[in-house]
Design an enzyme around this catalytic site. Structure first.
Site, PDB file in Angstrom:
ATOM      1  N   GLN A 194     141.586  31.076   8.676  1.00  0.00           N
ATOM      2  CA  GLN A 194     141.167  29.697   8.389  1.00  0.00           C
ATOM      3  C   GLN A 194     142.321  28.819   7.926  1.00  0.00           C
ATOM      4  O   GLN A 194     142.502  27.700   8.412  1.00  0.00           O
ATOM      5  CB  GLN A 194     140.066  29.717   7.319  1.00  0.00           C
ATOM      6  CG  GLN A 194     139.464  28.343   7.106  1.00  0.00           C
ATOM      7  CD  GLN A 194     138.261  28.371   6.184  1.00  0.00           C
ATOM      8  OE1 GLN A 194     137.818  29.425   5.754  1.00  0.00           O
ATOM      9  NE2 GLN A 194     137.725  27.221   5.864  1.00  0.00           N
ATOM     10  N   GLU A 239     136.253  35.301  12.734  1.00  0.00           N
ATOM     11  CA  GLU A 239     134.886  34.748  12.780  1.00  0.00           C
ATOM     12  C   GLU A 239     134.939  33.388  13.479  1.00  0.00           C
ATOM     13  O   GLU A 239     135.987  32.741  13.496  1.00  0.00           O
ATOM     14  CB  GLU A 239     134.291  34.653  11.373  1.00  0.00           C
ATOM     15  CG  GLU A 239     135.120  33.913  10.361  1.00  0.00           C
ATOM     16  CD  GLU A 239     134.491  32.605   9.956  1.00  0.00           C
ATOM     17  OE1 GLU A 239     133.277  32.483  10.103  1.00  0.00           O
ATOM     18  OE2 GLU A 239     135.221  31.712   9.532  1.00  0.00           O
ATOM     19  N   GLY A 274     141.414  37.705   4.177  1.00  0.00           N
ATOM     20  CA  GLY A 274     141.346  38.972   4.899  1.00  0.00           C
ATOM     21  C   GLY A 274     142.039  38.904   6.250  1.00  0.00           C
ATOM     22  O   GLY A 274     142.871  39.739   6.591  1.00  0.00           O
ATOM     23  N   THR A 275     141.696  37.851   7.038  1.00  0.00           N
ATOM     24  CA  THR A 275     142.306  37.704   8.366  1.00  0.00           C
ATOM     25  C   THR A 275     143.782  37.335   8.226  1.00  0.00           C
ATOM     26  O   THR A 275     144.650  37.903   8.887  1.00  0.00           O
ATOM     27  CB  THR A 275     141.572  36.609   9.185  1.00  0.00           C
ATOM     28  OG1 THR A 275     140.175  36.871   9.138  1.00  0.00           O
ATOM     29  CG2 THR A 275     142.035  36.585  10.615  1.00  0.00           C
ATOM     30  N   THR A 323     141.168  31.636  -4.825  1.00  0.00           N
ATOM     31  CA  THR A 323     140.002  31.467  -3.932  1.00  0.00           C
ATOM     32  C   THR A 323     139.256  32.783  -3.737  1.00  0.00           C
ATOM     33  O   THR A 323     138.195  32.795  -3.151  1.00  0.00           O
ATOM     34  CB  THR A 323     140.442  30.944  -2.545  1.00  0.00           C
ATOM     35  OG1 THR A 323     141.455  31.818  -2.043  1.00  0.00           O
ATOM     36  CG2 THR A 323     140.998  29.542  -2.642  1.00  0.00           C
ATOM     37  N   ASN A 366     149.307  26.400  -2.914  1.00  0.00           N
ATOM     38  CA  ASN A 366     148.414  25.241  -3.006  1.00  0.00           C
ATOM     39  C   ASN A 366     148.562  24.481  -4.315  1.00  0.00           C
ATOM     40  O   ASN A 366     148.536  23.256  -4.336  1.00  0.00           O
ATOM     41  CB  ASN A 366     146.953  25.685  -2.842  1.00  0.00           C
ATOM     42  CG  ASN A 366     146.647  26.050  -1.402  1.00  0.00           C
ATOM     43  OD1 ASN A 366     147.363  25.654  -0.499  1.00  0.00           O
ATOM     44  ND2 ASN A 366     145.604  26.818  -1.183  1.00  0.00           N
ATOM     45  N   ASN A 383     147.789  19.940   3.759  1.00  0.00           N
ATOM     46  CA  ASN A 383     148.288  20.301   5.093  1.00  0.00           C
ATOM     47  C   ASN A 383     149.171  19.213   5.695  1.00  0.00           C
ATOM     48  O   ASN A 383     150.136  19.502   6.399  1.00  0.00           O
ATOM     49  CB  ASN A 383     147.116  20.604   6.035  1.00  0.00           C
ATOM     50  CG  ASN A 383     146.403  21.886   5.645  1.00  0.00           C
ATOM     51  OD1 ASN A 383     146.977  22.728   4.972  1.00  0.00           O
ATOM     52  ND2 ASN A 383     145.156  22.032   6.046  1.00  0.00           N
ATOM     53  N   GLU A 442     169.669  29.738  13.795  1.00  0.00           N
ATOM     54  CA  GLU A 442     170.605  29.298  12.747  1.00  0.00           C
ATOM     55  C   GLU A 442     169.988  29.396  11.357  1.00  0.00           C
ATOM     56  O   GLU A 442     170.693  29.599  10.378  1.00  0.00           O
ATOM     57  CB  GLU A 442     171.088  27.869  13.012  1.00  0.00           C
ATOM     58  CG  GLU A 442     172.185  27.804  14.049  1.00  0.00           C
ATOM     59  CD  GLU A 442     172.647  26.386  14.315  1.00  0.00           C
ATOM     60  OE1 GLU A 442     173.115  25.722  13.374  1.00  0.00           O
ATOM     61  OE2 GLU A 442     172.537  25.940  15.462  1.00  0.00           O
TER      62      GLU A 442
END
Length: 415
Positions: free
Chosen positions: A16, A71, A144-145, A180, A207, A229, A255
């Protein structure tokens, strides 16, 4: 003609965090190259970047990009969102079962079923390239992912492509206070092992540090992930500017490695960017080369919760954009080297600075809080202070592992 031959880069977004970050980055690239979100080029003189985009027979430009999540929900937001015409549907991969914040599920059970399909798509993208330069990978190490599947994929990429194709990794590390998930320390420590072995340069973001920058510099009271982001996208845009536009001093992706990595495993970088000014105060501020260069070394502008004054710099890479003169840069860096108490180098690094200068000015996304400026600089630094991040993680890991808390979830998934 060898001098004009495009050297392509493949972008991989995992989980995500990686997908949401990459959405901001592709929005940024499209804006800078004046490509619409439907992949159509606007009628301008600006060159299109073959490094990141493939031109189709229909005249549409498609990102050289693979998006993967275990997912479907996050990938579906792209399939049904405003960028659905930009991306090739074949390179948006999603499974049906989440990694559930568990490294072992992402690496051993759920992820293992998906990795061959992902590598097959990467191979297809790589085969379409004339001269593949390397990979950029975006993910977090707390999920996890992002931790498990990324580790597995990086391991397999190392086998398939070896050291000849550098892998630059942009990873979101856990913050000291904001968390999180409870098992973040486990996932991060396990994932860091893979980053040590299978990536060539890893750029660390956190974050909490970027929340603080949004609050203090941009005056956003409650920053959202989108704001974070967009700031990281500015950093990545600056790092890749010399691959996409002509400049006085161009810096290649290899480089970064050569200049920033003194020993293969010491490749975790600290990033910072200046000037970060809100629309309200931009007209009251002057941002000359000296000011922005001093600003990137300030601890409060670092995009990871680290105080660089506690460590020493091994190497620094400064990527300037816009109206910047190389002789001016040289003078400013000489002053920093000789006079600044902020920047202490290890005694075995006599030069310390690598510079890139690009003529293309920074382009903030319209209707956002970040103001447009004539020039900007992005710092990528290899400093011993990065050890603080790992020290914090290790302490949390030891506290939990000492009681074997939550370990059964990992053992149950084949660890």
């Amino acid at each position: 003609n060898i001098s004009t031959m495009v050297r392509e880069i493949v972008t991989l977004n995992v989980g995500q965090a990686g997908i949401q970050l990459s959405n901001s980055i592709w929005t940024q690239y499209c804006l800078e190259h004046e490509i619409g979100l439907d992949g159509r080029k606007k009628e301008t003189e600006k060159e299109v970047c073959g490094t990141f985009f493939t031109e189709c027979a229909s005249g549409q430009y498609v990102p050289r990009n693979l998006t993967i999540d275990l997912e479907p929900m996050t990938v579906d937001t792209i399939r049904n969102g405003k960028m659905k015409k930009l991306f090739n549907e074949d390179y948006l991969l999603s499974g049906m079962e989440d990694a559930a914040n568990n490294f072992a599920r992402g690496h051993y059970t759920v992820g293992r079923n998906m990795v061959d399909k992902a590598l097959d798509r990467i191979r297809k993208i790589a085969e379409q390239c004339d001269s593949l330069q390397g990979f950029l990978v975006f993910h977090s190490v707390g999920g996890g992912t992002g931790s498990g599947f990324s580790s597995l994929m990086l391991e397999r990429l190392s086998v398939d492509y070896g050291k000849k194709k550098p892998k630059l990794d942009f990873c979101i590390y856990p913050s000291p206070k904001i968390s999180t998930s409870v098992v973040e320390p486990y996932n991060s420590v396990l994932s860091t092992h893979a980053l040590l072995e299978y990536t060539d340069v890893a750029f660390m973001f956190d974050n909490e540090a970027i929340y603080d920058i949004c609050k203090n510099n941009l005056g956003i009271k409650k920053p959202r992930y989108q704001h974070l982001n967009q700031l990281i996208a500015q950093v990545i845009s600056s790092l890749t500017a010399s691959l996409r536009f002509n400049g006085t001093l161009n810096v290649d992706i290899t480089e970064f490695q050569t200049n920033l990595v003194p020993y293969p495993r010491i490749h975790f970088m600290l990033c910072s960017y200046a000037p970060i000014l809100s629309q309200k105060i931009a007209f009251q501020e002057s941002s000359n080369v000296k000011q922005i260069t001093n600003a990137v070394f300030e601890p409060e502008n670092m995009m990871c919760q680290i105080d660089p004054r506690k460590g020493k710099y091994m190497a620094c890479c400064l990527m300037y954009r816009g109206d910047v003169n190389s002789s001016e840069v040289g003078t400013v860096l000489k002053d920093i080297r000789e006079k600044s108490s902020m920047v202490q180098f290890v005694d075995w690094s006599p030069t310390g600075f690598k510079c890139g200068i690009n003529n293309q000015p920074p382009t903030p996304i319209p209707n956002t809080d970040l103001a447009a400026t004539e020039r900007s600089v992005c710092l990528v630094a290899n400093t011993t202070a990065v050890g603080d991040v790992f020290h914090r993680l290790d302490e949390k890991f030891d506290l939990m592992f000492g009681k074997r808390a939550f370990v059964h979830w990992y053992v149950g998934e084949g660890m």
